[in-house]
Design a protein around this motif. Structure first.
Motif, PDB file in Angstrom:
ATOM      1  N   ILE A  90      58.947   3.742  37.651  1.00  7.42           N
ATOM      2  CA  ILE A  90      58.480   2.480  37.054  1.00  7.42           C
ATOM      3  C   ILE A  90      59.443   2.062  35.947  1.00  7.42           C
ATOM      4  O   ILE A  90      59.806   2.872  35.086  1.00  7.42           O
ATOM      5  N   LYS A  91      59.818   0.801  35.964  1.00  9.29           N
ATOM      6  CA  LYS A  91      60.639   0.255  34.880  1.00  9.29           C
ATOM      7  C   LYS A  91      59.944  -0.978  34.321  1.00  9.29           C
ATOM      8  O   LYS A  91      59.591  -1.901  35.067  1.00  9.29           O
ATOM      9  N   GLU A  92      59.758  -0.962  32.996  1.00  6.41           N
ATOM     10  CA  GLU A  92      59.119  -2.099  32.318  1.00  6.41           C
ATOM     11  C   GLU A  92      60.166  -2.961  31.635  1.00  6.41           C
ATOM     12  O   GLU A  92      61.197  -2.470  31.178  1.00  6.41           O
ATOM     13  N   GLY A  93      59.899  -4.261  31.540  1.00  4.35           N
ATOM     14  CA  GLY A  93      60.826  -5.121  30.827  1.00  4.35           C
ATOM     15  C   GLY A  93      60.605  -6.591  31.090  1.00  4.35           C
ATOM     16  O   GLY A  93      59.581  -6.999  31.649  1.00  4.35           O
ATOM     17  N   LYS A  94      61.607  -7.360  30.667  1.00  2.00           N
ATOM     18  CA  LYS A  94      61.608  -8.801  30.899  1.00  2.00           C
ATOM     19  C   LYS A  94      62.937  -9.158  31.551  1.00  2.00           C
ATOM     20  O   LYS A  94      63.994  -8.719  31.097  1.00  2.00           O
ATOM     21  N   TRP A  95      62.867  -9.942  32.603  1.00  3.75           N
ATOM     22  CA  TRP A  95      64.071 -10.282  33.356  1.00  3.75           C
ATOM     23  C   TRP A  95      64.135 -11.776  33.619  1.00  3.75           C
ATOM     24  O   TRP A  95      63.201 -12.355  34.179  1.00  3.75           O
ATOM     25  N   GLU A  96      65.248 -12.395  33.202  1.00  8.50           N
ATOM     26  CA  GLU A  96      65.499 -13.779  33.575  1.00  8.50           C
ATOM     27  C   GLU A  96      66.115 -13.789  34.975  1.00  8.50           C
ATOM     28  O   GLU A  96      66.574 -12.758  35.471  1.00  8.50           O
ATOM     29  N   LYS A  97      66.117 -14.937  35.599  1.00  3.59           N
ATOM     30  CA  LYS A  97      66.705 -15.053  36.924  1.00  3.59           C
ATOM     31  C   LYS A  97      68.180 -14.668  36.851  1.00  3.59           C
ATOM     32  O   LYS A  97      68.923 -15.155  36.004  1.00  3.59           O
ATOM     33  N   GLY A  98      68.569 -13.778  37.756  1.00  7.46           N
ATOM     34  CA  GLY A  98      69.953 -13.307  37.764  1.00  7.46           C
ATOM     35  C   GLY A  98      70.138 -11.953  37.121  1.00  7.46           C
ATOM     36  O   GLY A  98      71.182 -11.322  37.279  1.00  7.46           O
ATOM     37  N   ASP A  99      69.126 -11.464  36.394  1.00  8.55           N
ATOM     38  CA  ASP A  99      69.237 -10.159  35.731  1.00  8.55           C
ATOM     39  C   ASP A  99      69.045  -8.998  36.706  1.00  8.55           C
ATOM     40  O   ASP A  99      69.622  -7.920  36.513  1.00  8.55           O
ATOM     41  N   ASN A 100      68.218  -9.180  37.725  1.00  8.03           N
ATOM     42  CA  ASN A 100      67.882  -8.100  38.650  1.00  8.03           C
ATOM     43  C   ASN A 100      67.665  -8.712  40.030  1.00  8.03           C
ATOM     44  O   ASN A 100      66.763  -9.530  40.215  1.00  8.03           O
ATOM     45  N   GLU A 101      68.499  -8.317  41.005  1.00  3.40           N
ATOM     46  CA  GLU A 101      68.442  -8.967  42.314  1.00  3.40           C
ATOM     47  C   GLU A 101      67.120  -8.723  43.039  1.00  3.40           C
ATOM     48  O   GLU A 101      66.669  -9.576  43.822  1.00  3.40           O
ATOM     49  N   LYS A 102      66.463  -7.592  42.787  1.00  2.00           N
ATOM     50  CA  LYS A 102      65.189  -7.316  43.462  1.00  2.00           C
ATOM     51  C   LYS A 102      64.067  -8.172  42.873  1.00  2.00           C
ATOM     52  O   LYS A 102      63.218  -8.687  43.598  1.00  2.00           O
ATOM     53  N   ILE A 103      64.081  -8.340  41.556  1.00  2.69           N
ATOM     54  CA  ILE A 103      63.090  -9.223  40.922  1.00  2.69           C
ATOM     55  C   ILE A 103      63.367 -10.672  41.301  1.00  2.69           C
ATOM     56  O   ILE A 103      62.431 -11.458  41.511  1.00  2.69           O
ATOM     57  N   ASP A 104      64.666 -11.018  41.422  1.00  2.00           N
ATOM     58  CA  ASP A 104      65.009 -12.370  41.873  1.00  2.00           C
ATOM     59  C   ASP A 104      64.379 -12.646  43.241  1.00  2.00           C
ATOM     60  O   ASP A 104      63.853 -13.739  43.499  1.00  2.00           O
ATOM     61  N   TYR A 105      64.437 -11.661  44.115  1.00  2.00           N
ATOM     62  CA  TYR A 105      63.903 -11.818  45.470  1.00  2.00           C
ATOM     63  C   TYR A 105      62.373 -11.881  45.466  1.00  2.00           C
ATOM     64  O   TYR A 105      61.773 -12.777  46.064  1.00  2.00           O
ATOM     65  N   ILE A 106      61.736 -10.944  44.747  1.00  2.00           N
ATOM     66  CA  ILE A 106      60.272 -10.854  44.775  1.00  2.00           C
ATOM     67  C   ILE A 106      59.619 -11.991  44.001  1.00  2.00           C
ATOM     68  O   ILE A 106      58.648 -12.600  44.456  1.00  2.00           O
TER      69      ILE A 106
END
Length: 649
Positions: free
Chosen positions: A559-575
């Protein structure tokens, strides 16, 4: 006598006044001339591509003063006298000196030969007979006679080159390609092989060529102008065994590649299709790109298609011996000019010992004439005689009478036996005991070493541009060191000062639209489903979830917690943001929990520490520069400054 003293004093005062008139900036006891200022001004402004960023000589002077202030302060602290500084500058100088220690004229002609061979591709076949580099004369002659007999069979038409390659060549690939190397050009083959190939007319076979691999004969089948380079991306389905592709496998892979192509035709993004379906995983991180390729790439089917494509075009699937491909043309370029390739080719030549060997010999011959080189043959013979009477090893230091003998003279500098032994001692890592055979062998080589040493010692005097760049590296190293001490490191270490500064500007940096939450990666789909069920029931604490699933040493849930803007993490960008499918993403194991937060929320210190440190560094640098301006008396000759020509865009 009094008159001569007056004349000398007059000349001295006149020279001093003239020098003072040429000073454009003075900082403390340091003087900087118009020539130096003008050179640095032009260098730092002429390289700018945006005209709005170019400064006038009057505008640039503040930057020049601040730069020199930092260097002068570093010198006042003795930073240029540390061993660390000296070694770093010495290392840079060693690399920068290399281009000056070769023959420029010869290198230029060699570069033009390399250019011709870079833009004219040659196709050839070869037959290789292996022989060790240190083979006996008897074995060498035997191998030479054998390959001459093979050549004779081809020239007389007894057998084809392909038949002879399969029958005799020690190159393992000959059993498949029958000796055909297809197209190659400069730097694709070892130098002796390349030289022989380009010197052999099309349709003829070379005489035997010796390389480190053995003896070759080379049959040249074509020479043509390059078609230029293309940059291609591909999606590929790879055959399990390219040497034995069954009709069923061929049809299966064609069906698969056709369905991928149809998906792209229906609107699927090429990159997304690539990441999902290609078998060439090594190219995925480069978006399927194969880099700049030409006929030397060796897969004619790809080149035949790519040269006919338009930039951006996606081609229907094509077959090669290795599988089925969908090609996309990224870019293409024609033959580059000599001027465009000159630096690249020169660097390749200098890295190739075989190509640069002639250049080095020419360099030594010229320097011998320039510096009236002298070789003391009698002293060399006396030294060798002394060595031959010492036994198998030699202890250092040696007999003083022998050590003082000069061996070589370059200009007005003599290099003695002792100088030679000091050099050998350094190479020998100061073991002070030498193998006699190595010493005897290196005496004659020392001739070239002293010529290079002397030329190296003269570089700053002979080449003003070299002296200038060394000074730039000198100042650059000092600037980096003192900035690290006074600004960069200090901002990171001064937590109290940073916190106080953050309180003043804490609303400056704000989040764009972002995802605030957690990203999960489970070991199995079952664990993923169980975790999702617990989250749905209200258990959303990361530590609690880890304690449930990660029993003892088994890490079943990451588990990784945090805040991500678009472009910071490709998996979060996708989901969360609807981006393209990431490489190696598994929807059964990876998921998120959290919320999308609209833009405008201020970033806390721990959320944007790097940004706040960068701002704090600016404050520290401003305060430090104020103190330096107070410490050193600064004077600018504004009248002389106006005579500096402005950089034109």
């Amino acid at each position: 006598m009094r008159r001569s003293v007056f004349v000398v004093l007059f000349v001295f005062i006149s020279t001093l006044i003239f020098a003072q008139k040429d000073v454009i900036v003075s900082i403390g006891d340091h003087r900087f001339t118009k020539d130096e200022y003008e050179m640095i001004y032009k260098k730092n402004n002429a390289q700018l591509s945006d005209q709005s960023e170019i400064k006038t000589p009057e505008e640039y002077v503040d930057l020049f003063v601040d730069y020199k202030l930092k260097v002068i302060e570093a010198q006042s602290r003795g930073m240029d006298s540390t061993m660390e500084f000296k070694n770093e500058l010495k290392g840079y100088r060693h690399e920068l000196a290399k281009p000056y220690l070769t023959d420029v004229t010869i290198s230029d002609s060699m570069t033009r030969v390399a250019y011709y061979r870079s833009v004219n591709e040659i196709r050839a076949s070869h037959i290789l007979l292996n022989i060790e580099p240190d083979a006996t004369p008897e074995d060498t002659l035997k191998t030479f006679n054998k390959i001459m007999d093979i050549r004779k069979q081809f020239v007389n038409g007894q057998k084809s080159f392909e038949e002879l390659a399969v029958e005799h060549s020690d190159d393992p690939s000959a059993q498949i390609n029958k000796g055909d190397l297809k197209y190659f050009k400069a730097f694709s083959m070892i130098t002796p092989f390349e030289d022989a190939a380009y010197k052999t007319p099309v349709g003829e076979v070379s005489m035997p060529v010796r390389t480190q691999h053995g003896y070759h004969i080379i049959y040249v089948t074509d020479l043509r102008r390059s078609e230029g380079d293309v940059k291609v991306a591909h999606i590929m389905k790879i055959f399990s065994n390219s040497q034995n592709v069954s009709p069923e496998e061929d049809q299966l892979y064609k069906t698969k590649i056709d369905s991928i192509y149809q998906a792209i035709e229906d609107g699927t993004d090429f990159i997304e299709a690539l990441r999902k379906y290609t078998d060439d995983r090594s190219s995925v991180r480069k978006n399927g790109e194969l880099g700049w390729i030409n006929r030397t790439f060796g897969v004619d089917e790809i080149l035949d298609a790519a040269y006919k494509m338009q930039i951006g075009e996606i081609l229907k699937p094509i077959r090669t011996p290795y599988g089925w491909h969908i090609l996309k043309l990224i870019d293409k370029r024609g033959i580059r000019s000599f001027e465009e390739m000159e630096n690249e080719l020169s660097l390749k030549i200098k890295r190739d010992p075989k190509r640069s060997e002639h250049s080095k010999q020419s360099f030594y011959n010229k320097k011998k004439t320039e510096y009236q080189f002298k070789k003391y043959d009698e002293n060399i013979d006396r030294f060798k005689s002394y060595l031959n009477n010492t036994g198998d090893t030699l202890e250092f230091p040696i007999n003083p009478a022998i050590a003082s003998l000069p061996l070589y003279k370059v200009a007005n500098t003599e290099y003695t036996v002792n100088d030679f032994m000091e050099s050998e001692n350094t190479k020998n890592k100061k073991n002070e005991s030498f193998i006699l055979e190595n010493i005897l062998e290196n005496i004659d080589k020392y001739e070239f070493e002293v010529i290079t040493l002397y030329e190296d010692s003269m570089l700053e005097e002979k080449y003003p541009e070299f002296n200038q760049i060394i000074n730039e590296y000198h100042d650059g190293i000092l600037l980096f060191s003192i900035m690290q001490d006074e600004v960069w490191n200090k901002a990171a270490i001064d937590t109290i000062g940073l916190n106080n500064y953050y309180q003043k500007i804490k609303n400056v940096f704000r989040w764009d639209k972002h995802f605030d939450g957690m990203i999960f990666n489970a070991a199995t789909p079952q664990i993923a489903d169980s975790c999702k069920a617990l989250i749905a029931s209200g258990i959303v604490n990361a530590d609690t979830l880890k304690a449930i699933f990660n029993v003892k040493t088994n890490v079943n849930l990451f588990i990784k917690e945090g805040k991500w803007e678009k472009g910071d993490n490709e998996k979060i960008d996708y989901i969360e943001f609807g981006g393209i499918t990431p490489i190696q993403f598994n929807a059964d194991l990876e998921f998120t929990h959290g919320k999308i937060v609209e833009a405008g929320v201020p970033k806390k210190l721990n959320e944007a520490r790097g940004l706040y440190i960068a701002e704090y560094q600016k404050v520290l640098e401003e305060e430090w520069m104020k103190s330096l301006h107070k410490k050193y008396k600064i004077k600018v000759n504004k009248k002389l400054l106006k005579t500096v020509k402005n950089v034109s865009f």
